[in-house]
Structure formats: structure tokens, C-alpha cells
Design a protein around this motif. Structure first.
Motif, mmCIF file in Angstrom:
data_model
loop_
_atom_site.group_PDB
_atom_site.id
_atom_site.type_symbol
_atom_site.label_atom_id
_atom_site.label_comp_id
_atom_site.label_asym_id
_atom_site.label_seq_id
_atom_site.Cartn_x
_atom_site.Cartn_y
_atom_site.Cartn_z
ATOM 1 N N ALA A 1 0.835 -1.202 0.000
ATOM 2 C CA ALA A 1 0.000 0.000 0.000
ATOM 3 C C ALA A 1 0.874 1.258 0.000
ATOM 4 C CB ALA A 1 -0.933 -0.018 1.206
ATOM 5 N N LEU B 1 -7.333 8.958 3.885
ATOM 6 C CA LEU B 1 -7.536 7.618 3.348
ATOM 7 C C LEU B 1 -6.962 6.610 4.339
ATOM 8 C CD1 LEU B 1 -6.341 8.265 -0.349
ATOM 9 C CD2 LEU B 1 -8.681 8.416 0.556
ATOM 10 N N VAL C 1 -6.092 2.377 4.924
ATOM 11 C CA VAL C 1 -5.993 0.994 4.467
ATOM 12 C C VAL C 1 -5.649 0.137 5.673
ATOM 13 C CG1 VAL C 1 -4.715 -0.650 3.043
ATOM 14 C CG2 VAL C 1 -5.280 1.604 2.134
ATOM 15 N N ARG D 1 -16.702 -7.356 4.617
ATOM 16 C CA ARG D 1 -15.775 -6.570 3.812
ATOM 17 C C ARG D 1 -16.516 -5.461 3.069
ATOM 18 N NH1 ARG D 1 -11.889 -10.434 0.605
ATOM 19 N NH2 ARG D 1 -13.525 -10.374 -0.975
ATOM 20 N N GLU E 1 -15.714 -1.463 3.498
ATOM 21 C CA GLU E 1 -15.339 -0.649 2.342
ATOM 22 C C GLU E 1 -16.354 0.460 2.084
ATOM 23 O OE1 GLU E 1 -14.822 -3.741 -0.539
ATOM 24 O OE2 GLU E 1 -12.676 -3.954 -0.087
ATOM 25 N N GLY F 1 -10.144 0.930 2.988
ATOM 26 C CA GLY F 1 -9.642 -0.146 2.150
ATOM 27 C C GLY F 1 -9.095 -1.281 2.996
ATOM 28 N N ALA G 1 -6.707 -4.980 2.818
ATOM 29 C CA ALA G 1 -5.698 -5.597 1.968
ATOM 30 C C ALA G 1 -4.981 -6.707 2.715
ATOM 31 C CB ALA G 1 -4.686 -4.549 1.491
ATOM 32 N N GLU H 1 -8.083 -8.730 3.815
ATOM 33 C CA GLU H 1 -9.118 -9.217 2.896
ATOM 34 C C GLU H 1 -9.775 -10.478 3.427
ATOM 35 O OE1 GLU H 1 -8.645 -9.688 -1.238
ATOM 36 O OE2 GLU H 1 -7.293 -7.973 -1.482
ATOM 37 N N SER I 1 -2.414 -6.882 -3.449
ATOM 38 C CA SER I 1 -3.640 -6.493 -2.752
ATOM 39 C C SER I 1 -3.483 -5.129 -2.086
ATOM 40 C CB SER I 1 -4.001 -7.553 -1.713
ATOM 41 O OG SER I 1 -5.050 -7.130 -0.866
ATOM 42 N N ALA J 1 -5.609 -1.717 -3.082
ATOM 43 C CA ALA J 1 -6.433 -0.985 -2.114
ATOM 44 C C ALA J 1 -6.190 0.515 -2.220
ATOM 45 C CB ALA J 1 -6.137 -1.480 -0.703
ATOM 46 N N ARG K 1 -7.657 1.946 -5.520
ATOM 47 C CA ARG K 1 -9.111 2.172 -5.458
ATOM 48 C C ARG K 1 -9.459 3.421 -4.662
ATOM 49 N NH1 ARG K 1 -9.019 -3.532 -4.745
ATOM 50 N NH2 ARG K 1 -9.209 -3.271 -2.489
ATOM 51 N N LEU K 2 -8.820 3.561 -3.493
ATOM 52 C CA LEU K 2 -9.121 4.718 -2.655
ATOM 53 C C LEU K 2 -8.693 6.017 -3.337
ATOM 54 C CD1 LEU K 2 -8.081 3.457 0.891
ATOM 55 C CD2 LEU K 2 -10.397 3.804 0.047
#
Length: 426
Positions: free
Chosen positions: A16, A239, A241, A385, A389, A394, A396, A401, A413, A417, A420-421
Motif C-alpha cells: 500500500a 484515506l 488501508v 468486507r 469498504e 480499504g 488488503a 481481505e 492487494s 487498495a 481504489r481509494l
């Protein structure tokens, strides 16, 4: 404030952070342990290095290889053995029946040839219909309880993928008649760092990331966009994760619907007790790693760190690490002394080494080994999940996950994440 706050400094969290750098945004990794690495970390005892269970790389993603290949590595054939009541058989065992008495081979193969097909309701049904009842009962049904800690009839099948070799009668017949049947493992070559243990593959990621160790997160306020640490400090985030275990994350969050809490609480994973043995003699293991089917041996799997790399042991010495699995569904009753004695007795029974060869034994427990795919797990996990989300967080990695991911998949993964964010944030 960093653009991305990342919970957990294992390979998914490091992935990440890598993706954040690629997007030109800042990140901070919060790691509860004294140093990053997670399951890919290693430890040293008296000049011997051990990983946190067996780790070997067969990554093929260009982004992973670009990082891992910065570290000089050794290549090993993906070949392993199985121990079954005095016999060493090549893996996968059903394709390598050659060492067994003729009468046993006939009975095993006849069971496969005559097995009727029907509805597959669980992993037991899959095993029996793949291999026939005699083969399934002798090997994979036993191993399921040792490795996954629950009976095969309580497991689903969505996790299998390439991990289990599907039975082919011609392969089974060939392996029963030929001493050296073709290797049918799902990869041909595995890589391991020449020096530094498996952790060496991720050192470039660790060096490039901003990481705070000893940071124990105790609550996540998704509404106020902040996390609180055990020392009372609060960190805001734009953000977030999370690579921490999904049930642990949900337990820390605010205003969680009761059905989501219940689903999260139902998820469970295996624990792994590692018994590491240092030996004052050259390599004793018959293969890089091997599986154990004897039910009186607690360990399900053993590997040789010194085979993975000579750098993992002093000259003239070797090492073994035994993996013993348990879970909330099958708690481990043995003490550390009893586990150690069981492994030493098995080592002698297998003819690998004598107790007089032992320099030391070492015990370590990993609280999380593999997520367990009990029946209906994927549906419950997916609901949890999706809710997490939907809160703009996120997830990962293997435990974030809550999926059966290898190290390369966990890295990707973590990258995905953040991708996407970042895309959702505009």
C-alpha cells in the motif's frame, strides 16, 4: 497528516505504501510490532536464522519481481516429500504411490477408478470424488484436520484453485509403476534470498516507507476519520488501508450493525506453533519441505531453513522448523515441552537426526497462520468486507481481505487498495 494511513507493516501494508508513492501521495504505516515484516519477518537464534514458517517465492507479477529481484536469490526445484508411517512418498502423494506394496496400490487405485460422482456440498465431497475414498481417507482427510484444524466436511471448496492437484487416472497409474514420475506441483521453481532470510525480499519496501513501530491501534473512528493508539494519541486520516485481521478491525470500529459484528466474530484463523531445531551436522532433511500424515505427530509440515539458503545456518550445521496448527475450533492441548518432545521423537523415527545432534530447540507462536474456509465463510466475510469498504476504508492482505493470499498476492492487494481509494477520492 499523511494522505494515507496504513494499519500493519507486513507485505500488504508495504505494498500500500509503495502504491501511495507511485501516486505521488504520502503515507504512514502503523506497525504494532517492534519492526515491520509481519509473517515475512525472520528471527535469529545462536547464529541460525528461521523464517515465520516456510516462505518461498514463485511470484510472476512484473511489479513484484521488480522489487524482489533486487535481492540476489537462489532457485529451488518445487519438489517435496510426504511422510506416512515409515514411507517417504513424493508430493502429491496420490501421483507417487510407487514405494507402497502392490496390494495397497491396487486398492487405492481401484477406489479412484470406481468412485461415483455426485453433488459436491463440502471439501470432503470434493476430496472423495477427486481421489476415491481409499486415497482420500489415507491422506488428504487426515491432513485437513492437521492443517486446517476442522474436518473436511465442515469446509468449503472456493479456496482450492491450483493448490490441490486434481486427480487423473493416467498420472496415478504412472506414479504407481514408475519410481520417478513427472513432478506435477503447480509451480516448477521457487526463489529464496541468498542472505537475510525471506525478509530480504521486502527490505527495499521497508527502506522506502515511513513506518512507525510499536503503534498499537485500539480504535478506528470511521465517522470522525481518526484512529486512536494505545498511548492515547489520535491520528487523523484522509484515506485508510487496514491489513490487520478483518475481525479485529471491525471490533475497533464505531456504530457497527449487529449482523456485521456477528459475521465478523464468526471468522477464525489457524494459529501456528513453530518448533525450530538447530543441528550440528550437514543437511538432514530429505527435501526442501515435507508433509506429515502420521496422526500421532503434531506437526503437519516441516521445512529446512538451511536448505533454503546456507546463510541460514553456521558451516557444517543445518536446521528444521516444524509447524503445528491449532484454532479456536481445535485448541492445542500440548505444552511447549510436549510439542518439542513430539517433534524430536518424530525426527528420530524418520531417521533424520539423533538427539545428540541437537544444538538447541526454540518455540514461537504465530497468532495468525491461515484464514479457515469453514462452510459459508466467504458469504459472511464478503458482507463484512463490503460494509467496511462502504465506510471508505480499504482492506488488503491475507488477513485484511480475509483470503488465502500468497506473499506476492498480498503485495498486489495492498497496491490495489490504495489504487481504489485514490481513484475514488478524485
Amino acid at each position: 497528516m499523511s494522505d494515507v494511513l496504513i494499519l500493519g507493516g507486513g507485505i500488504a501494508g508495504l505494498g500500500a505504501a509503495h502504491a501511495a508513492r507511485r501516486h505521488g501521495i504520502t503515507s504512514l504505516v502503523l506497525e504494532a510490532g517492534s519492526r515491520p515484516g509481519g509473517l515475512l519477518d525472520s528471527f535469529s537464534v545462536e547464529g541460525f536464522r528461521f523464517d515465520n514458517a516456510v516462505h518461498l517465492s514463485f511470484a510472476n507479477e512484473p511489479e513484484v519481481r521488480e522489487i524482489f529481484d533486487r535481492t540476489p536469490y537462489l532457485e529451488h526445484e518445487a519438489a517435496s516429500l510426504c511422510w506416512d508411517d515409515g514411507y517417504w512418498l513424493r508430493h502429491p502423494v496420490q501421483n507417487n504411490l510407487f514405494p507402497l506394496p502392490v496390494e495397497e496400490k491396487v486398492a487405492l487405485i481401484e477406489g479412484l477408478a470406481r468412485q461415483e460422482q455426485g453433488e459436491i456440498r463440502n471439501y470432503r465431497d470434493w476430496l472423495v470424488q477427486q481421489y476415491g475414498t481409499p486415497i482420500a481417507a489415507r491422506w488428504p482427510l487426515i491432513y485437513t484436520r492437521k492443517y486446517w484444524t476442522i474436518p473436511a466436511e465442515e469446509m468449503g471448496t472456493g479456496w482450492i484453485g491450483p493448490r490441490m492437484r486434481q486427480a487423473a487416472l493416467n498420472e496415478v497409474l504412472l506414479g504407481a509403476m514408475a519410481e520417478r514420475a513427472p513432478n506435477t506441483y503447480y509451480v516448477s521453481v521457487m526463489r529464496y534470498p541468498k542472505k537475510g532470510g525471506y525478509r530480504a525480499f521486502i527490505e527495499p519496501l521497508i527502506e522506502a516507507a515511513e513506518i512507525r513501530c510499536g503503534a498499537h491501534v485500539v480504535s478506528v473512528d470511521q465517522l470522525g476519520r481518526r484512529v486512536r493508539l494505545a498511548d492515547g494519541e489520535e491520528l487523523p486520516f484522509r484515506l485508510l488501508v487496514s491489513t490487520m485481521p478483518l475481525p479485529s478491525l471491525v471490533a475497533m470500529m464505531r456504530d457497527v450493525p449487529e449482523e456485521i459484528r456477528a459475521d465478523a466474530a464468526s471468522l477464525f484463523a489457524t494459529r501456528v506453533d513453530l518448533i525450530s531445531i538447530a543441528l550440528r551436522r550437514p543437511e538432514v532433511s530429505p527435501s526442501l519441505w515435507f508433509y506429515i500424515y502420521d496422526q500421532d505427530v503434531l506437526a503437519a509440515r516441516v521445512y529446512s531453513p538451511s536448505w533454503k539458503s546456507p546463510d541460514n545456518a553456521p558451516p557444517g550445521c543445518c536446521s528444521l522448523q516444524w509447524e503445528i496448527y491449532s484454532s479456536c475450533r481445535r485448541p492445542l492441548q500440548a505444552s511447549v515441552a510436549e510439542m518439542t518432545e513430539n517433534c524430536l521423537a518424530a525426527m528420530e523415527r524418520m531417521g533424520l537426526a539423533a538427539r545428540s545432534d541437537v544444538i538447541f530447540t526454540h518455540h514461537k507462536q504465530l497468532p495468525f497462520g491461515n484464514v479457515v474456509f469453514d462452510l459459508g465463510m466467504e458469504e459472511r466475510r464478503d458482507r463484512v468486507r463490503a460494509w467496511v469498504e462502504a465506510q471508505g476504508i480499504g482492506v488488503a492482505g491475507r488477513f485484511g481481505e480475509w483470503a488465502y493470499l500468497w506473499s506476492n498476492q498480498s503485495f498486489m492487494s495492498g497496491c490495489a487498495a490504495v489504487d481504489r481509494l485514490h481513484a475514488a477520492s478524485g
